[in-house]
Write an enzyme that holds these catalytic residues in place. Sequence first.
Site, short mmCIF file in Angstrom:
data_model
loop_
_atom_site.label_atom_id
_atom_site.label_comp_id
_atom_site.label_asym_id
_atom_site.label_seq_id
_atom_site.Cartn_x
_atom_site.Cartn_y
_atom_site.Cartn_z
N HIS A 1 0.84 -1.20 0.00
CA HIS A 1 0.00 0.00 0.00
C HIS A 1 0.88 1.25 0.00
O HIS A 1 1.81 1.36 0.79
CB HIS A 1 -0.88 0.04 1.25
CG HIS A 1 -2.05 -0.89 1.18
ND1 HIS A 1 -3.01 -0.94 2.16
CD2 HIS A 1 -2.43 -1.79 0.25
CE1 HIS A 1 -3.93 -1.83 1.83
NE2 HIS A 1 -3.59 -2.37 0.68
N TYR B 1 -9.91 5.01 6.63
CA TYR B 1 -10.31 5.32 8.01
C TYR B 1 -11.40 6.38 7.95
O TYR B 1 -11.20 7.43 7.33
CB TYR B 1 -9.11 5.89 8.78
CG TYR B 1 -8.01 4.88 9.05
CD1 TYR B 1 -7.01 4.64 8.12
CD2 TYR B 1 -7.98 4.17 10.26
CE1 TYR B 1 -6.00 3.71 8.37
CE2 TYR B 1 -6.97 3.24 10.50
CZ TYR B 1 -5.99 3.01 9.57
OH TYR B 1 -5.00 2.10 9.81
N PRO C 1 -6.18 -0.36 18.07
CA PRO C 1 -5.77 -0.80 16.72
C PRO C 1 -5.77 0.30 15.66
O PRO C 1 -5.30 0.06 14.55
CB PRO C 1 -6.78 -1.90 16.38
CG PRO C 1 -7.93 -1.68 17.31
CD PRO C 1 -7.39 -1.03 18.53
N LYS D 1 -0.49 -0.62 14.91
CA LYS D 1 0.87 -0.67 15.45
C LYS D 1 1.19 -1.89 16.32
O LYS D 1 2.35 -2.19 16.57
CB LYS D 1 1.17 0.59 16.28
CG LYS D 1 1.28 1.85 15.46
CD LYS D 1 2.57 1.86 14.69
CE LYS D 1 2.64 2.98 13.67
NZ LYS D 1 2.75 2.53 12.28
N TYR E 1 2.65 6.48 10.30
CA TYR E 1 1.94 5.31 9.79
C TYR E 1 2.90 4.25 9.26
O TYR E 1 2.72 3.05 9.50
CB TYR E 1 0.93 5.72 8.70
CG TYR E 1 -0.11 4.67 8.46
CD1 TYR E 1 -1.14 4.47 9.38
CD2 TYR E 1 -0.06 3.85 7.35
CE1 TYR E 1 -2.09 3.49 9.19
CE2 TYR E 1 -1.02 2.86 7.15
CZ TYR E 1 -2.03 2.69 8.08
OH TYR E 1 -2.97 1.71 7.89
#
Length: 390
Positions: free
Chosen positions: A72, A201, A293, A297, A385
């Site tokens: 990704h 998200y 979550p 991580k 991220y």
Amino acid sequence: MRTQVAIIGAGPSGLLLGQLLHKAGIDNVILERQTGDYVLGRIRAGILEQVTVDLMDEAGVGSRLHQEGIVHHAIELVFSGERHPIDVTGLTGGKVVTAYGQTELTRDLMEARAAAGLPTVYEAQDVSLHGFDGDSPVVRYRHKGEDVELRCDFIAGCDGFHGVARATVKDRVTEHEKVYPFGWLGVLADVPPVSPHAIVYGNSERGFSLCSMRSMTRSRYYVQCPLDDKVEAWSDQRFWDELRRRVDPELAERIVTGPSIEKSIAPLRSFVAEPMRFGRLFLAGDAAHIVPPTGAKGLNLAASDVKYLSAGLIEHYRDKSMAGIDAYSARALKRVWKAERFSWWLTTLMHRFPDTGSFGQRMQDAELDYLVHSQAASTVLAENYVGMPL
Ligand code: RFL
Ligand code: PHB
């Protein structure tokens, strides 16, 4: 029975540690409370940082991950009914994350361990840890009705949040905890992911949502739910309807629905136990810390703990040095706290809290708008991220 390192727990931390130590010629035995099938049945993480992928390669178990993992380059944020891409790779000078399920990673490690003939005791009952403040630690357990004593040089507590290792030293740890007033309802389904190249998200007035994936034919979706909600109250239809209401209309239209193959509710928690070393006992992974979550991580922190711990143990056996072992707790915690901060921040930004209020809501709205329109703010998100360097 005797080994060099006794590892408690056959989750990702324990299995990865076992493999890295084996590669360096260090004997280890893994004691796991459950069966292997039970461990593989737990549906958890899906997103790997490059640090974790590199460690799988170092352990010699990265080949399927490279074939089947989906790289990704971006994530997407949905709020106020609109979707905004964050070009994670562009903002971090070429870094990526990889979608590959924890189940598959665990399976690869279990298979490599079995192929190398390394000892794993499944269904080890009543594991107890002794003598780790001295030079000769002992692990006692019951297996198939027999009491067994395993003598070792070191004990690695890789036994998760509810394990025995941290409980054994509970009078000596300082615990830091934040419990969130909601959970995540997760659904796994054999349908193509709505967004195969980016995790989505979502912050909506109905609550948080997440569109993720395990492969091009298997999807993982979540919606924020009350802590006291019950899985039985959520038919598949209710779940799909709710998910669609929490994303933008174009994405909602594209979601392919189907029967769920797993459905569960997980509470959200931030937790750190300090220190992570007690003489010859170490804590690693969820045994020492939990993140909500939202930042993806948890598994990645387990991997970085294992990197530091294996390096310390390898240095000890190779050079007779305690330097890496002595540095383990502080090195691991430095990275843990950064990931804790990021996960807490993203959780706070993306969820509806019972006490958000109109001011809190305007703060979320303003921060989200800033995040997607300021390159500086997007870069902060992207850098966290993909994961901090080791
Ligand atoms: P685990 O996986 O809990 O494994 C610990 C093992 O120890 C065994 N055990 C014992 N064995 C012997 N004796 C005892 N007394 C024992 N007590 C326990 C247990 O049976 C178990 O097999 O911990 P580990 O290895 O540290 O791995 C941590 C990860 O599992 C965890 O951090 C992640 O799953 C968190 N997480 C995510 N992490 C990511 O990096 N990316 C993600 O996208 C992500 N998504 C998630 C997640 C966790 C979730 N849930 C359900 C907690 C999504 C969810 C929904
Ligand atoms: C998942 O695929 O399960 C997943 C992805 C991203 C997260 C959490 C979980 O932040």
